[in-house]
Design a protein around this motif. Structure first.
Motif, PDB file in Angstrom:
ATOM      1  N   UNK A  53       0.835  -1.078  -0.036  1.00  0.00           N
ATOM      2  CA  UNK A  53      -0.137   0.020   0.068  1.00  0.00           C
ATOM      3  C   UNK A  53       0.888   1.185   0.005  1.00  0.00           C
ATOM      4  N   UNK A  54       0.344   2.164  -0.311  1.00  0.00           N
ATOM      5  CA  UNK A  54       1.094   3.580  -0.414  1.00  0.00           C
ATOM      6  C   UNK A  54       0.214   4.610   0.203  1.00  0.00           C
ATOM      7  N   UNK A  55       1.005   5.148   1.293  1.00  0.00           N
ATOM      8  CA  UNK A  55       0.417   6.280   2.251  1.00  0.00           C
ATOM      9  C   UNK A  55       1.290   7.563   2.357  1.00  0.00           C
ATOM     10  N   UNK A  60       4.778   0.758   1.301  1.00  0.00           N
ATOM     11  CA  UNK A  60       5.304  -0.082   2.298  1.00  0.00           C
ATOM     12  C   UNK A  60       4.591  -1.588   1.592  1.00  0.00           C
ATOM     13  N   UNK A  61       5.490  -2.502   2.072  1.00  0.00           N
ATOM     14  CA  UNK A  61       4.936  -3.831   1.991  1.00  0.00           C
ATOM     15  C   UNK A  61       4.965  -4.583   3.387  1.00  0.00           C
ATOM     16  N   UNK A  62       3.929  -5.356   3.453  1.00  0.00           N
ATOM     17  CA  UNK A  62       3.881  -6.093   4.751  1.00  0.00           C
ATOM     18  C   UNK A  62       3.349  -7.444   4.707  1.00  0.00           C
ATOM     19  N   UNK A 136      -3.640   4.363  -0.116  1.00  0.00           N
ATOM     20  CA  UNK A 136      -4.017   3.569  -1.581  1.00  0.00           C
ATOM     21  C   UNK A 136      -3.641   1.701  -1.172  1.00  0.00           C
ATOM     22  N   UNK A 137      -4.643   0.908  -1.541  1.00  0.00           N
ATOM     23  CA  UNK A 137      -4.311  -0.267  -1.346  1.00  0.00           C
ATOM     24  C   UNK A 137      -5.300  -1.088  -2.210  1.00  0.00           C
ATOM     25  N   UNK A 138      -4.929  -1.976  -2.929  1.00  0.00           N
ATOM     26  CA  UNK A 138      -5.775  -2.965  -3.701  1.00  0.00           C
ATOM     27  C   UNK A 138      -6.275  -2.147  -5.010  1.00  0.00           C
ATOM     28  N   UNK A 139      -7.088  -3.031  -5.803  1.00  0.00           N
ATOM     29  CA  UNK A 139      -7.563  -2.445  -6.913  1.00  0.00           C
ATOM     30  C   UNK A 139      -9.137  -2.951  -7.162  1.00  0.00           C
ATOM     31  N   UNK A 140      -9.935  -2.169  -7.537  1.00  0.00           N
ATOM     32  CA  UNK A 140     -11.334  -2.735  -7.854  1.00  0.00           C
ATOM     33  C   UNK A 140     -11.449  -3.475  -9.148  1.00  0.00           C
ATOM     34  N   UNK A 250       2.591  10.585  -5.729  1.00  0.00           N
ATOM     35  CA  UNK A 250       2.123   9.746  -6.590  1.00  0.00           C
ATOM     36  C   UNK A 250       1.592   8.341  -5.877  1.00  0.00           C
ATOM     37  N   UNK A 251       0.404   7.920  -6.639  1.00  0.00           N
ATOM     38  CA  UNK A 251       0.010   6.638  -6.019  1.00  0.00           C
ATOM     39  C   UNK A 251       0.009   5.445  -7.089  1.00  0.00           C
ATOM     40  N   UNK A 252       0.818   5.762  -8.054  1.00  0.00           N
ATOM     41  CA  UNK A 252       1.076   4.807  -9.162  1.00  0.00           C
ATOM     42  C   UNK A 252       1.922   3.558  -8.662  1.00  0.00           C
ATOM     43  N   UNK A 253       2.802   4.085  -7.440  1.00  0.00           N
ATOM     44  CA  UNK A 253       3.476   2.918  -7.003  1.00  0.00           C
ATOM     45  C   UNK A 253       4.825   3.300  -6.443  1.00  0.00           C
TER      46      UNK A 253
END
Length: 260
Positions: A53-55, A60-62, A136-140, A250-253
């Motif tokens: 997810x991106x904040x 961050x990756x957990x 931001x976490x996950x995709x619809x 940026x929320x693209x990655x």
């Protein structure tokens, strides 16, 4: 035994067997709410998932671990078996500053799972908000990013996704009826693999009523904006920028932020 008949036979009657005593009815015991005193000894089947997810603090990756076990109960006078989550584990060292709170939350979720009310507990975590902006976490189902009110809410959404794919929750994050859980566990025992959402529930069939990730409103997901307004493009990866805490981020990655 032989019986001698010494008088004239004037009639006959077939002797009836004594009726069998009815079998005792088993008391109802909902396997969804059966309390599990503690984690059983030995090995449990588990699902391990990497959550990205991106904040406000970047990407961050957990890793998250959810353990499952079969639980017996009585439904309609019949003994049945379902699969329930019983343990949530968040390996240490991933988010050092918040580790104690995450550990406490995972312990609480494990207690809720063994007490039979994990569905409500996870739904409540989805409502947790903070003051650091959206996460931001996950995709619809349209392959657009989803946004959550906090890291806790993002992780809770990820837990719901695990339970949905395992067949424990429905697409809206609600509890699946116990009858369906019984069928899915029996199917798993027969075919040797976990229940999965129907194959027809794919993005290409969204208009025909296909499911979407838990918690994503179909009306808002299909809106042109698809989340916060785009304010530019990232100089690092050319992804779209949105405003987080007053800074284009940026929320693209890559997690780039104009404010550093």
């Amino acid at each position: 035994m032989t019986v001698e008949i010494t008088s004239k036979i004037v009639g006959y009657r077939i002797k009836q067997q004594a009726p069998e005593a009815p079998s005792p009815t088993l008391p109802e015991e909902d396997p969804l709410t059966v309390r599990i005193p503690s984690r059983p000894e030995g090995t449990l089947e588990a699902v391990s998932e990497k959550i990205s997810y991106v904040g406000a603090e970047g990407r961050k990756k957990v890793y998250l671990l959810v353990s499952f076990m079969p639980v017996e109960g009585v439904v309609g006078g019949k003994r049945v078996v379902i699969e329930r989550p019983v343990e949530f584990f968040f390996p240490s060292g991933q988010l050092s500053s918040e580790h104690q709170w995450i550990t406490a939350t995972m312990r609480s979720l494990s207690l809720a799972a063994r007490g039979g009310y994990v569905t409500q507990a996870v739904a409540d975590l989805r409502k947790v908000a903070w003051d650091k902006g959206l996460v931001r976490c996950g995709m619809n189902r349209w392959n657009k990013p989803m946004f959550h009110d906090s890291e806790v809410a993002a992780i809770a959404w990820s837990i719901q996704q695990i339970l949905y794919r395992r067949g424990f929750l429905d697409q809206d994050g609600n509890q699946v009826p116990v009858e369906s859980l019984v069928e899915r566990y029996a199917h798993r025992m027969q075919h040797g693999h976990a229940w999965q959402p129907p194959a027809e529930d794919t993005p290409a069939e969204a208009e025909s009523g296909a499911v979407e990730p838990i918690g994503q409103d179909a009306a808002t997901s299909n809106a042109p904006s698809n989340g916060p307004a785009v304010v530019g493009h990232c100089p690092e990866c050319r992804g779209e920028l949105i405003m987080m805490d007053g800074c284009p981020t940026c929320y693209a990655g890559c997690g780039w932020s104009k404010c550093g």
